[in-house]
Motif scaffolding. Structure first.
Motif, mmCIF file in Angstrom:
data_model
loop_
_atom_site.group_PDB
_atom_site.id
_atom_site.type_symbol
_atom_site.label_atom_id
_atom_site.label_comp_id
_atom_site.label_asym_id
_atom_site.label_seq_id
_atom_site.Cartn_x
_atom_site.Cartn_y
_atom_site.Cartn_z
ATOM 1 N N ALA A 193 0.853 -1.187 0.000
ATOM 2 C CA ALA A 193 0.000 0.000 0.000
ATOM 3 C C ALA A 193 0.887 1.234 0.000
ATOM 4 O O ALA A 193 1.820 1.332 0.810
ATOM 5 N N ALA A 194 0.603 2.166 -0.908
ATOM 6 C CA ALA A 194 1.441 3.362 -1.003
ATOM 7 C C ALA A 194 1.382 4.192 0.259
ATOM 8 O O ALA A 194 2.369 4.806 0.665
ATOM 9 N N GLY A 195 0.229 4.206 0.923
ATOM 10 C CA GLY A 195 0.071 5.072 2.079
ATOM 11 C C GLY A 195 0.867 4.659 3.298
ATOM 12 O O GLY A 195 1.592 5.468 3.885
ATOM 13 N N ASP A 196 0.771 3.379 3.689
ATOM 14 C CA ASP A 196 1.388 2.950 4.944
ATOM 15 C C ASP A 196 2.406 1.823 4.791
ATOM 16 O O ASP A 196 2.959 1.349 5.779
ATOM 17 N N GLY A 197 2.657 1.362 3.555
ATOM 18 C CA GLY A 197 3.637 0.305 3.356
ATOM 19 C C GLY A 197 3.139 -1.075 3.705
ATOM 20 O O GLY A 197 3.919 -2.035 3.735
ATOM 21 N N ARG A 198 1.833 -1.203 3.959
ATOM 22 C CA ARG A 198 1.272 -2.510 4.300
ATOM 23 C C ARG A 198 1.409 -3.465 3.118
ATOM 24 O O ARG A 198 1.127 -3.129 1.982
ATOM 25 N N GLU A 199 1.850 -4.702 3.409
ATOM 26 C CA GLU A 199 2.016 -5.692 2.353
ATOM 27 C C GLU A 199 0.660 -6.171 1.855
ATOM 28 O O GLU A 199 -0.179 -6.622 2.636
ATOM 29 N N ILE A 200 0.445 -6.079 0.530
ATOM 30 C CA ILE A 200 -0.791 -6.538 -0.090
ATOM 31 C C ILE A 200 -0.589 -7.916 -0.708
ATOM 32 O O ILE A 200 -1.410 -8.816 -0.533
ATOM 33 N N THR A 201 0.500 -8.078 -1.432
ATOM 34 C CA THR A 201 0.867 -9.376 -2.010
ATOM 35 C C THR A 201 2.325 -9.634 -1.699
ATOM 36 O O THR A 201 3.191 -8.818 -2.034
ATOM 37 N N GLY A 202 2.608 -10.769 -1.060
ATOM 38 C CA GLY A 202 3.974 -11.083 -0.669
ATOM 39 C C GLY A 202 4.884 -11.303 -1.851
ATOM 40 O O GLY A 202 4.422 -11.474 -2.986
#
Length: 385
Positions: A193-202
């Motif tokens: 995610a561009a906003g918080d760096g959360r991993e969407i796809t490993g």
């Protein structure tokens, strides 16, 4: 403006990425804004009006907006000259640079210099907000500053006005859009995610032939809508951004690729222009004579002939002859002048004096060029004649 974004060290072949916000993705492999013409004839034409003529001595970078012209000089002086009442007007002394671009949230970034410093300024006041050293490669993604550092190979997402760090991850290369960033390491890609760096796809291996190396010449990537496009090694492949599952793979060797039109992918290579169906990879049409293609359907061949085509079929809608496309205009030499013609309607917009090749830009109805007399001139385009 143009769409090549470098996301690798200067000594390496860059990965291509999509420009967002201030970068206005408009062209694919446009070798330059090819402007032609002669010397100092007064501007004339269908209402073309000169609104500014400024000193261009020592100019190293410039940026035209609908409000002001921003110029950076080789001695580190940056100036804003207003084009409307109350628009930005200032002068600031800072580190020199050869690239001046929007930085997001009302900022400008000046970089590409020998000292390896990127400086962020307030676009309205000229105040220096913050700076980053270490030769960062800077882009705007999702309203935030993405800076990649060659010393540690890490991508950082920052606030454009304060430089505050949001998140940081290692990356050999990256591409992104308003919502997602794809990081590539060792031929494996991961979506965050561009906003918080959360991993969407490993991290997942990119299912393409050979061993793609995005830190070396030959391989590039870009985001086009919901797809990650990678090309190199004689192939072009498309992956869903959600899950990184490969949708199609074809044999083709382009050196530039970009989204163009609705559901289309334009490529340019030694084979000329090939337009693909973005969903299937199927070839819609080819034009071996064309060397340049823009998102709005303007093409140019080696002889300098330009035409507007229907990108879905390749059908020529208007043949402009030996005119050269530049930001929605077609430019024609006339001895000591250059005639500006609208690319959409083929009607004359005005005539300007001789200008320096590769030194024109457009913002709204404004058109600016660096002229051979070392002045920066801005015209307001007239109505079609």
């Amino acid at each position: 403006m143009l769409i090549d974004l470098d996301v690798a060290p200067p000594s390496r072949e860059p990965v291509r990425a999509v420009r967002s916000a201030g970068y206005a993705v408009v062209a694919l492999l446009v070798l330059a804004l090819l402007v032609l013409g002669g010397s100092a004839a007064p501007a004339r034409g269908s209402g073309l009006v000169q609104v500014l003529k400024a000193d261009g001595q020592g100019l190293s970078a410039s940026l035209l907006t609908t409000e002001s012209v921003y110029v950076a000089r080789s001695d580190g002086l940056v100036e804003a000259t207003p084009l409307c009442p109350g628009c930005p007007a200032w002068s600031t002394q800072t580190t020199a640079g050869q690239r001046l671009q929007p930085g997001g949230d009302g900022t400008l970034v000046l970089d590409a210099n020998e000292t390896g410093v990127a400086t962020f300024l307030d676009a309205r006041t000229g105040a220096v907000l913050w700076s980053q050293n270490g030769f960062p490669v800077v882009h705007l993604i999702g309203g935030r500053v993405a800076d990649w550092h060659p010393d540690d190979g890490a991508l950082r997402l920052r606030d454009p006005r304060t430089g505050r760090l949001f998140w940081k991850r290692p990356a050999e290369a990256f591409v992104g859009d308003e919502n997602r960033i794809v990081l590539i390491n060792d031929a494996r890609a991961a979506v965050y995610a561009a906003g918080d760096g959360r991993e969407i796809t490993g991290p997942r291996g990119l299912d393409v032939p050979g061993n793609p190396d995005f830190a070396a010449p030959g391989w590039s990537a870009l985001m086009v809508g919901e797809r990650l496009i990678v090309f190199g090694g004689g192939h072009v492949a498309a992956f869903r951004a959600d899950g990184l599952v490969r949708e199609w793979l074809i044999s083709l060797s382009p050196y530039a690729v970009a989204g163009c039109g609705i559901g289309l992918l334009c490529t340019v290579g030694v084979q000329g222009v090939t337009v693909l169906d973005l969903a299937t990879g199927r070839t819609r049409w080819t034009g071996p004579q064309w060397q340049v293609v823009t998102e709005d359907g303007m093409l140019t061949d080696e002889a300098g002939r330009s035409a507007r085509v229907d990108l879905a079929t390749g059908r020529i809608e208007h043949d402009f002859g030996r005119g050269r496309p530049a930001d929605g205009l077609v430019l024609y030499p006339e001895g000591d002048r250059t005639t500006l013609v609208g690319a959409a309607d083929g009607r004359v917009r005005g005539v300007i004096p001789r200008v320096t090749p590769d030194a024109c830009s457009r913002a709204g109805d404004l058109f600016a060029c660096l002229r051979y007399d070392s002045t920066v001139t801005v015209w307001r385009l007239g109505r079609p004649g």
